[in-house]
Design an enzyme around this catalytic site. Structure first.
Site, short mmCIF file in Angstrom:
data_model
loop_
_atom_site.label_atom_id
_atom_site.label_comp_id
_atom_site.label_asym_id
_atom_site.label_seq_id
_atom_site.Cartn_x
_atom_site.Cartn_y
_atom_site.Cartn_z
N LYS A 193 90.38 12.49 -25.67
CA LYS A 193 90.12 13.19 -26.94
C LYS A 193 88.75 13.88 -26.90
O LYS A 193 88.64 15.06 -27.21
CB LYS A 193 90.17 12.19 -28.13
CG LYS A 193 91.50 11.48 -28.27
CD LYS A 193 91.54 10.55 -29.47
CE LYS A 193 90.58 9.36 -29.39
NZ LYS A 193 90.90 8.40 -28.30
N ARG B 273 91.85 6.62 -38.16
CA ARG B 273 92.30 5.60 -37.22
C ARG B 273 93.13 4.53 -37.90
O ARG B 273 93.61 3.61 -37.22
CB ARG B 273 91.07 4.93 -36.64
CG ARG B 273 90.87 5.16 -35.17
CD ARG B 273 89.56 4.51 -34.87
NE ARG B 273 89.38 4.19 -33.51
CZ ARG B 273 88.71 4.95 -32.66
NH1 ARG B 273 88.26 6.12 -33.02
NH2 ARG B 273 88.52 4.53 -31.44
N ARG C 22 79.58 3.07 -20.87
CA ARG C 22 79.59 2.62 -22.26
C ARG C 22 79.82 1.11 -22.30
O ARG C 22 80.63 0.59 -21.56
CB ARG C 22 80.71 3.34 -23.03
CG ARG C 22 80.17 4.46 -23.90
CD ARG C 22 81.25 5.32 -24.48
NE ARG C 22 82.24 4.63 -25.29
CZ ARG C 22 83.20 5.25 -25.98
NH1 ARG C 22 83.27 6.57 -25.95
NH2 ARG C 22 84.07 4.57 -26.69
N ARG D 166 90.37 -2.99 -27.56
CA ARG D 166 90.47 -1.66 -28.19
C ARG D 166 91.91 -1.17 -28.15
O ARG D 166 92.38 -0.56 -29.10
CB ARG D 166 89.56 -0.66 -27.46
CG ARG D 166 88.09 -0.85 -27.81
CD ARG D 166 87.19 -0.15 -26.82
NE ARG D 166 87.37 1.27 -26.80
CZ ARG D 166 86.98 2.04 -25.78
NH1 ARG D 166 86.39 1.52 -24.73
NH2 ARG D 166 87.18 3.35 -25.83
#
Ligand code: AP5
Length: 207
Positions: free
Chosen positions: A14, A86, A153, A164
């Protein structure tokens, strides 16, 4: 002017495609992930609140996200939403302050996103996205754009990636049916090169 939502699992690409699309179509790129990371880096009260959720791979509460996005949206410019909404509550909240014209769902399987996230590196300075396997920097460990250091990250650790993905399946995947029922969802295969994904999404936006 169009308001576009980019939907897809963690690591679908994305952020990679959004930066390029925003430039090409003159859209305001609103990435809630980037905004939250900025708040964390500056150690603001919002950053302090968000930090723990992000480190665990959980979602930051809807009302916090909605108020953050609402302040950023500019009614005069089309917006490209990346990583937002989301949850169904966020989608409904968004409709209370702006409309959504188009939702592009980036389709890619779990095995591929796990591979992408484990080899992702981001610039600590400007946030540019790289991949050691598919999009390496010209000079190892350095950002092509600003020379900043490339880092991994915190939430790209395997155990956080797994969480996630679970959270995505539970809270975000229902948005596919939600937008499909409104007739504004378009599916784009994201298991191909970044350039091919960009061209395919650009075609959908031009249509
Ligand atoms: P966020 O930053 O939004 O993370 P995400 O949605 O999990 O998405 P990612 O940024 O991991 O992946 P991406 O799809 O952008 O892929 P990328 O382009 O980097 O959110 C982080 C956290 O913040 C959340 O967990 C949550 O805690 C919080 N949060 C954010 N928004 C929230 C919200 N609305 N509500 C509540 N909480 C929120 O690409 C990945 C890798 O693949 C890169 O290495 C890239 O180089 C590579 N790549 C990209 N495209 C391709 C391709 N086509 N082929 C090969 N490799 C590719």
């Amino acid at each position: 002017m169009k308001n576009v939502v980019l939907l897809g699992p963690p690591g679908a690409g994305k952020g990679t495609v959004a930066a390029r699309l925003a430039r090409a179509f003159g859209l305001l790129h609103v990435s809630t992930g980037d905004m939250l990371r900025e708040e964390v880096a500056q150690n603001t009260p919002l950053g302090q609140l968000a930090k723990g959720y992000m480190a665990r791979g959980e979602l930051v509460p809807d009302e916090v996200i909605l108020s953050m996005v609402r302040q950023r949206v500019d009614a005069k410019k089309g917006v490209l939403f990346d990583g937002f909404p989301r949850t169904l509550a966020q989608a409904e909240g968004l409709e209370r302050f702006t409309h959504v014209d188009l939702v592009v769902f980036l389709e890619v399987d779990r095995e591929e996103v796990v591979r992408r996230l484990s080899s992702r590196r981001v610039c600590a300075q400007c946030g540019a996205i790289y991949n050691l396997l598919t999009q390496p920097p010209k000079v190892e460990g350095k950002c092509d754009l600003c020379g900043g250091a490339l880092v991994q990250r915190e939430d790209d650790k395997p155990e956080v990636v797994a969480r996630r993905f679970e959270v995505y399946m539970r809270d975000s995947a229902p948005l596919i049916a939600y937008y499909e029922a409104r007739g504004i969802l378009r599916r784009v295969r994201a298991d191909r090169s970044p350039d091919e994904v960009f061209q395919a999404v650009a075609e959908v936006l031009r249509a």
